[in-house]
Design an enzyme around this catalytic site. Structure first.
Site, mmCIF file in Angstrom:
data_model
loop_
_atom_site.group_PDB
_atom_site.id
_atom_site.type_symbol
_atom_site.label_atom_id
_atom_site.label_comp_id
_atom_site.label_asym_id
_atom_site.label_seq_id
_atom_site.Cartn_x
_atom_site.Cartn_y
_atom_site.Cartn_z
ATOM 1 N N GLU A 44 -9.707 -10.480 -6.596
ATOM 2 C CA GLU A 44 -8.759 -9.365 -6.530
ATOM 3 C C GLU A 44 -7.752 -9.431 -7.682
ATOM 4 O O GLU A 44 -7.404 -8.398 -8.264
ATOM 5 C CB GLU A 44 -8.066 -9.371 -5.157
ATOM 6 C CG GLU A 44 -9.058 -9.004 -4.049
ATOM 7 C CD GLU A 44 -8.585 -9.339 -2.637
ATOM 8 O OE1 GLU A 44 -7.461 -9.859 -2.478
ATOM 9 O OE2 GLU A 44 -9.353 -9.074 -1.690
ATOM 10 N N LYS A 53 0.838 -1.203 0.000
ATOM 11 C CA LYS A 53 0.000 0.000 0.000
ATOM 12 C C LYS A 53 0.880 1.263 0.000
ATOM 13 O O LYS A 53 2.094 1.181 0.215
ATOM 14 C CB LYS A 53 -0.918 -0.042 1.221
ATOM 15 C CG LYS A 53 -1.873 -1.232 1.217
ATOM 16 C CD LYS A 53 -2.850 -1.110 2.377
ATOM 17 C CE LYS A 53 -3.722 -2.335 2.506
ATOM 18 N NZ LYS A 53 -4.795 -2.130 3.504
ATOM 19 N N ASN A 82 -1.953 0.521 7.161
ATOM 20 C CA ASN A 82 -1.334 -0.780 6.917
ATOM 21 C C ASN A 82 -0.492 -0.711 5.652
ATOM 22 O O ASN A 82 -0.886 -0.100 4.671
ATOM 23 C CB ASN A 82 -2.414 -1.853 6.764
ATOM 24 C CG ASN A 82 -2.637 -2.621 8.057
ATOM 25 O OD1 ASN A 82 -1.785 -2.601 8.935
ATOM 26 N ND2 ASN A 82 -3.757 -3.290 8.161
ATOM 27 N N HIS A 84 -1.604 -5.552 1.926
ATOM 28 C CA HIS A 84 -2.847 -6.310 1.863
ATOM 29 C C HIS A 84 -2.534 -7.687 1.283
ATOM 30 O O HIS A 84 -1.686 -7.807 0.403
ATOM 31 C CB HIS A 84 -3.854 -5.604 0.942
ATOM 32 C CG HIS A 84 -4.952 -6.505 0.449
ATOM 33 N ND1 HIS A 84 -6.159 -6.604 1.086
ATOM 34 C CD2 HIS A 84 -5.005 -7.372 -0.596
ATOM 35 C CE1 HIS A 84 -6.912 -7.500 0.444
ATOM 36 N NE2 HIS A 84 -6.230 -7.973 -0.587
ATOM 37 N N TYR A 94 -12.501 -2.864 -2.117
ATOM 38 C CA TYR A 94 -12.884 -2.881 -0.709
ATOM 39 C C TYR A 94 -14.399 -2.902 -0.525
ATOM 40 O O TYR A 94 -14.886 -2.468 0.525
ATOM 41 C CB TYR A 94 -12.266 -1.674 0.005
ATOM 42 C CG TYR A 94 -10.839 -1.918 0.470
ATOM 43 C CD1 TYR A 94 -10.483 -3.088 1.137
ATOM 44 C CD2 TYR A 94 -9.843 -0.958 0.276
ATOM 45 C CE1 TYR A 94 -9.186 -3.314 1.577
ATOM 46 C CE2 TYR A 94 -8.536 -1.179 0.705
ATOM 47 C CZ TYR A 94 -8.222 -2.355 1.360
ATOM 48 O OH TYR A 94 -6.943 -2.577 1.808
ATOM 49 N N PHE A 143 -14.686 2.975 8.884
ATOM 50 C CA PHE A 143 -13.343 3.248 8.335
ATOM 51 C C PHE A 143 -13.310 3.195 6.811
ATOM 52 O O PHE A 143 -12.247 3.336 6.215
ATOM 53 C CB PHE A 143 -12.315 2.270 8.938
ATOM 54 C CG PHE A 143 -12.611 0.803 8.704
ATOM 55 C CD1 PHE A 143 -12.232 0.168 7.523
ATOM 56 C CD2 PHE A 143 -13.269 0.052 9.672
ATOM 57 C CE1 PHE A 143 -12.498 -1.178 7.306
ATOM 58 C CE2 PHE A 143 -13.542 -1.296 9.470
ATOM 59 C CZ PHE A 143 -13.161 -1.908 8.274
HETATM 60 P P1 DAT Z 1 -7.099 -7.373 6.380
HETATM 61 O O1 DAT Z 1 -6.391 -6.233 5.681
HETATM 62 O O2 DAT Z 1 -6.263 -8.001 7.459
HETATM 63 O O3 DAT Z 1 -7.707 -8.374 5.440
HETATM 64 P P2 DAT Z 1 -9.737 -6.238 6.689
HETATM 65 O O4 DAT Z 1 -10.067 -6.797 5.342
HETATM 66 O O5 DAT Z 1 -10.699 -6.497 7.812
HETATM 67 O O6 DAT Z 1 -8.311 -6.704 7.180
HETATM 68 O O7 DAT Z 1 -9.587 -4.665 6.564
HETATM 69 C C1 DAT Z 1 -9.046 -4.063 5.405
HETATM 70 C C2 DAT Z 1 -8.305 -2.828 5.803
HETATM 71 O O8 DAT Z 1 -9.210 -1.910 6.417
HETATM 72 C C3 DAT Z 1 -7.213 -3.067 6.851
HETATM 73 O O9 DAT Z 1 -5.962 -3.389 6.252
HETATM 74 C C4 DAT Z 1 -7.157 -1.766 7.557
HETATM 75 C C5 DAT Z 1 -8.572 -1.241 7.485
HETATM 76 N N1 DAT Z 1 -9.305 -1.538 8.713
HETATM 77 C C6 DAT Z 1 -9.843 -2.721 9.092
HETATM 78 N N2 DAT Z 1 -10.426 -2.641 10.288
HETATM 79 C C7 DAT Z 1 -10.274 -1.352 10.685
HETATM 80 C C8 DAT Z 1 -10.641 -0.607 11.834
HETATM 81 N N3 DAT Z 1 -11.320 -1.182 12.835
HETATM 82 N N4 DAT Z 1 -10.298 0.707 11.888
HETATM 83 C C9 DAT Z 1 -9.603 1.298 10.890
HETATM 84 N N5 DAT Z 1 -9.218 0.655 9.775
HETATM 85 C C10 DAT Z 1 -9.540 -0.646 9.664
HETATM 86 MG MG MG Z 2 -9.210 -8.150 4.049
#
Ligand code: DAT
Ligand code: MG
Length: 152
Positions: free
Chosen positions: A128, A11, A114, A117, A51, A59
């Site tokens: 994806e 990212k 982060n 991904h 997403y 978020f």
């Molecule tokens: P991952 O990236 O581990 O698959 P995810 O798909 O639940 O996790 O979330 C995608 C992204 O969204 C993650 O890299 C960061 C952001 N994110 C997830 N949960 C969040 C939260 N509670 N607050 C802020 N950003 C969040």
């Molecule tokens: Mg994810």
């Protein structure tokens, strides 16, 4: 064990911090094969499809803003159980919870920033990969160490 392809994205914060090489080295050293890779600025439309599972979450808007804020590096990684392996190498979603030794555990502090991904299932990986790559951008090749890696 099944040979799989998964999708990973370094990212914008990872690119800005000069961590592309560090992250790729880890994947290569593990034995994963980089069968496609490109640098791109993720467009708003692409970000929203990518997403879409997070639409409506608090978020979501900041996440779209972040992911479109600068160049990212997209890739397809191939290897035995590649989906699970890459998720383990990335570490937990929150970098403060991710174990040291994982990419998120070693290189970040903020969940909203982060640096990487990785697909969470084979179904997500297929979705994806097709969002980011045309079929002809993915290259089938054998690494010279494969017979050692897999004992074939
Ligand atoms: P991952 O990236 O581990 O698959 P995810 O798909 O639940 O996790 O979330 C995608 C992204 O969204 C993650 O890299 C960061 C952001 N994110 C997830 N949960 C969040 C939260 N509670 N607050 C802020 N950003 C969040
Ligand atoms: Mg994810």
């Amino acid at each position: 064990m099944a040979r799989e392809r998964t999708f990973a994205l370094i990212k914008p914060y990872g690119v800005q911090r000069g961590l592309i090489g560090e992250i790729l080295s880890r994947f290569e050293a593990k034995g994963l094969k980089i069968v496609a890779m490109k640098t791109l600025v993720v467009s708003e439309d692409l970000a929203k499809s990518y997403y879409s599972e997070h639409i409506g979450k608090p978020f979501f808007e900041p996440l779209i803003h972040y992911i479109t804020s600068g160049p990212s590096v997209a890739m397809v990684l191939e290897g035995d159980e590649a989906v699970k392996v890459v998720r383990k190498m990335m570490g937990k979603t929150s970098p403060t919870e991710a174990d040291p030794g994982t990419i998120r555990g070693d290189f970040g502090l903020q969940i909203g920033r982060n640096i990487i991904h990785g697909s969470d299932s084979l179904t997500s990986a297929e979705r994806e990969i097709s969002l980011f790559f045309e079929a002809n951008e993915i290259v089938d090749f054998e690494r010279i160490d494969e017979q050692w890696l897999y004992g074939e």
